[in-house]
Design a protein around this motif. Sequence first.
Motif, PDB file in Angstrom:
ATOM      1  N   VAL A 124       0.819  -1.205   0.000  1.00 33.90           N
ATOM      2  CA  VAL A 124       0.000   0.000   0.000  1.00 33.90           C
ATOM      3  C   VAL A 124       0.855   1.258   0.000  1.00 33.90           C
ATOM      4  CG1 VAL A 124      -1.651   1.335   1.370  1.00 33.90           C
ATOM      5  CG2 VAL A 124      -1.971  -1.119   1.077  1.00 33.90           C
ATOM      6  N   GLN A 174      -8.667  -2.404  -1.052  1.00 30.40           N
ATOM      7  CA  GLN A 174      -8.137  -3.301  -0.020  1.00 30.40           C
ATOM      8  C   GLN A 174      -9.278  -3.997   0.731  1.00 30.40           C
ATOM      9  OE1 GLN A 174      -4.648  -3.786   1.140  1.00 30.40           O
ATOM     10  NE2 GLN A 174      -4.339  -3.106  -0.963  1.00 30.40           N
ATOM     11  N   SER A 187      -2.637  -0.546   6.865  1.00 31.41           N
ATOM     12  CA  SER A 187      -2.961  -0.046   5.523  1.00 31.41           C
ATOM     13  C   SER A 187      -4.060   1.012   5.588  1.00 31.41           C
ATOM     14  CB  SER A 187      -3.389  -1.197   4.623  1.00 31.41           C
ATOM     15  OG  SER A 187      -4.603  -1.783   5.065  1.00 31.41           O
TER      16      SER A 187
END
Length: 415
Positions: free
Chosen positions: A90, A108, A118
């Motif tokens: 990421v 995600q 993330s």
Amino acid sequence: MKASSVQQAFKSLTSRIHPQLPLSERESQRLLNALTSSFRSQLEHHHHNHDAAASAASASACAQPSLSPITATDRHLASILTNPLLTKPVHQQLKSKSKHPIALFEDQVAAGRANLPSARLCLEAFRNSLSSLPPAQVKDHITRYAAGSRALRWLWTSAYTRSLSFALDARFCSHLAFFLVHEGKETALWELIDTPVATSPNLTAKEASIRKGLLLSSIVKTHLSGPDQSLESALSTFFRALETSHTSHASITHAGVYLTQALVKLGLCSNSDVALYDKFIDSIPRWTKNHPDRATYRIANLTLHHPATPSADPALDFIRELRPLASHPFLNPSTASQRSTVFAFFFDTVTLLQKQQRFDDALWVMEFMQQRFPDDFAPPRRQSSAVPAPYQVSETSETTSPHSTFPEWKVPELG
């Protein structure tokens, strides 16, 4: 055959002496096609054998159209190519700015790969991007992308919410509170605070209360940050938590400590702000009742910096109580931050006493500090005439006063 064997051996020998040249583009494509065909045939063979061995399972799924070996192979290849190990992390995708941070976060979540680190990176990147925009666009972007609402929706479907473990990540918690407050969704944060948390051997009621307190502190910090900071909103949030008496009560110590430090630095001038300042001072014994010495210190510190009527008397009383207690934690700071807090308190006390021309009290505090921290505060240095070296401490003091000069005091660096 013999000639062919000799020829192959010769080629093998020459290839060791002169390595083969890189393949041409056409040769590379032919090799890739051959490998792909071989790989597909192996997978098709595998799926064919697997289907033959699993006739019972296929019978139960007869209502659904069966996948051809080619389709199954394509799906298998797709699963390999979308494996997290083959995708960029990421932080690299955010650095390349190939996709909007919130769109990346949604990707995600959809792929089932979202986690706290993330999510934090995406929220942080989006928040940082707002700093270059004018205020009107900032509000528009916050509303349009609804980063806080998206993050909260993901939290409710994850294990992070049930235990409030996300609150232990201070940066994520700060970003979540920032976006939800500015999206007008602060009530959603209060739902998290008010919702009882199931305790377990790994999560005691006290720990759950602390986690809620960290979330509460993030709300308070949000109200005191940015150009639209509001002391009234921050203290209203704090007092609301203070008045809560049900079982889901959040620990307000973190928020209280933060407000104590913040109020000292804020330049308050309006009557309403002064009234809130006084109300917060009055509340200190209630949320610091298990540590009365800490309550005394916090009241003394805030009284030193009172926006309307500053006074050093509570600070002097606190120091007098400390004097015989050599082992008191306040006189034994173990970190640079603690030392900074201790020294700042004593310096602020001396400064106010000097300003109010209470020179005997100021000198007493200075001598106490020199005795308690001899390595940080140099002893008075005398001139050859036995007259104290001039150390003008107050612009308002008269030079004829016997207390208008003080010993030279080495001031340590504050962290």
